[in-house]
Enzyme design. Structure first.
Site, short mmCIF file in Angstrom:
data_model
loop_
_atom_site.label_atom_id
_atom_site.label_comp_id
_atom_site.label_asym_id
_atom_site.label_seq_id
_atom_site.Cartn_x
_atom_site.Cartn_y
_atom_site.Cartn_z
N LYS A 1 74.07 42.52 43.48
CA LYS A 1 74.90 42.51 42.28
C LYS A 1 75.52 41.14 42.02
CE LYS A 1 74.40 46.69 40.77
NZ LYS A 1 73.69 46.92 39.49
N TYR B 1 73.99 45.67 48.85
CA TYR B 1 74.23 46.00 47.45
C TYR B 1 75.03 44.90 46.74
CZ TYR B 1 75.88 48.68 43.40
OH TYR B 1 76.18 49.11 42.13
#
Length: 324
Positions: free
Chosen positions: A187, A183
């Site tokens: 990002k 993740y």
């Protein structure tokens, strides 16, 4: 549903001008608008006069069991309150899906002024040894790949009018978080993408910024029970992030290439900084070892806005001057 979202003013007090910030006659594409931050942003924009494309394919945290009815439900809510909205349930992580979303906006409203890419899955937490290909592929496609395809498709329409606004959702997780490598990788990519698009957009009136939101969404529902989780649920509402997103999409905003931490009524600027560093004195491993305490002393920072500015600064440290 009342269209005054808690009286929020998306940026009116932050600009030297006065009066309510409006989006009349503006068309805005919002991804992840079926719930959470995207939902709050779509409703706030519509309440200020924007025509909104509610883009959401209904996927849950892992990308399974899509509920495509969510986008339609938000569209009905906006229309029932007197606003203008259309839905798009395309998979934006592929070029064809991004083109469908932009075409939906152009067909319905005849223009595209701004886009906010807020959609993101959140794979289950995993240690590096437990990472799986499916999760990494999903989170990279939904964040960085979809963001680039949306920018690519929207770019010519914005450039032809010499105006555009884009906001992309990064995360404070990019600073490092346990069991979050996939993740956080996705990002972090959003930050580099934002800064490059800001450089490319400067000549075309296209301003591009990123946010690192803190909000109670599906992604934060998995916090371990306790005092912090309870406080976070009370304090970090998506509705407190939406006004800043709306401001960054507004005509009144003149910022570009910035990253803002937003949540709980607080907004802060996140910057990239580099120390002026130390000259090693010799080209050796030992010279690196010996100067490292001074390198890590955290003094004499500079804050480059882009790679060119950084390169010019470093070249100056090393004795380069175009005047020579």
């Amino acid at each position: 549903m009342q269209f005054d979202r808690n009286g929020a003013d998306p940026g009116g007090k932050m600009q030297s001008g006065s009066g309510e910030v409006r989006f009349d006659d503006c068309a805005v594409l919002v991804t992840g608008a079926g719930r959470g931050l995207g939902y709050e942003t779509a409703l706030l924009l519509a309440s200020r006069g924007a025509k909104v494309v509610v883009a959401d394919n209904g996927s849950d945290k892992g990308g399974d069991n899509p509920d495509v009815s969510r986008a339609a439900a938000v569209v009905r809510e906006i229309r029932d309150a007197g606003g203008a909205a259309v839905e798009c349930t395309a998979d934006l992580s592929f070029l064809a899906g991004a083109e469908q979303a932009v075409d939906t906006c152009l067909s319905a409203f005849g223009r595209l002024d701004a886009l906010a890419h807020l959609a993101s899955p959140c794979p289950p937490l995993k240690t590096p040894s437990d990472l799986v290909e499916r999760d990494l592929d999903l989170v990279l496609r939904t964040n960085a790949q979809a963001g680039l395809w949306l920018a690519r498709t929207a770019w010519p329409h914005m450039a032809s009018r010499q105006f555009g606004r884009m906001v992309f959702a990064s995360s404070a997780g990019a600073l490092g978080a346990p069991a979050n490598a996939d993740y956080s990788t996705a990002k972090s990519a959003m930050i580099g993408m934002t800064r490059c698009l800001a450089v490319d957009g400067a000549a075309h009136g296209i301003l591009v910024n990123a946010i690192a939101p803190a909000a109670m969404t599906r992604m934060t529902e998995g916090f371990h029970p306790g005092a912090y989780a309870d406080w976070f649920a009370r304090t970090m509402q998506s509705s407190s992030v939406a006004p800043a997103v709306a401001y960054l999409l507004a005509h009144a905003c003149e910022l570009t290439g910035e990253l803002f931490s937003i949540g709980g009524g607080r907004i802060a600027r996140i910057v990239f900084a580099e120390t002026e560093g130390e000259m090693m004195g010799a080209n050796s491993i030992e010279a690196v070892r010996d100067c490292m305490p001074d390198v890590l002393a955290d003094t004499s920072y500079f804050y480059p806005k882009n790679l060119q500015e950084r390169s010019e600064k470093v070249a100056g440290f090393l004795g380069f001057s175009e005047k020579r």
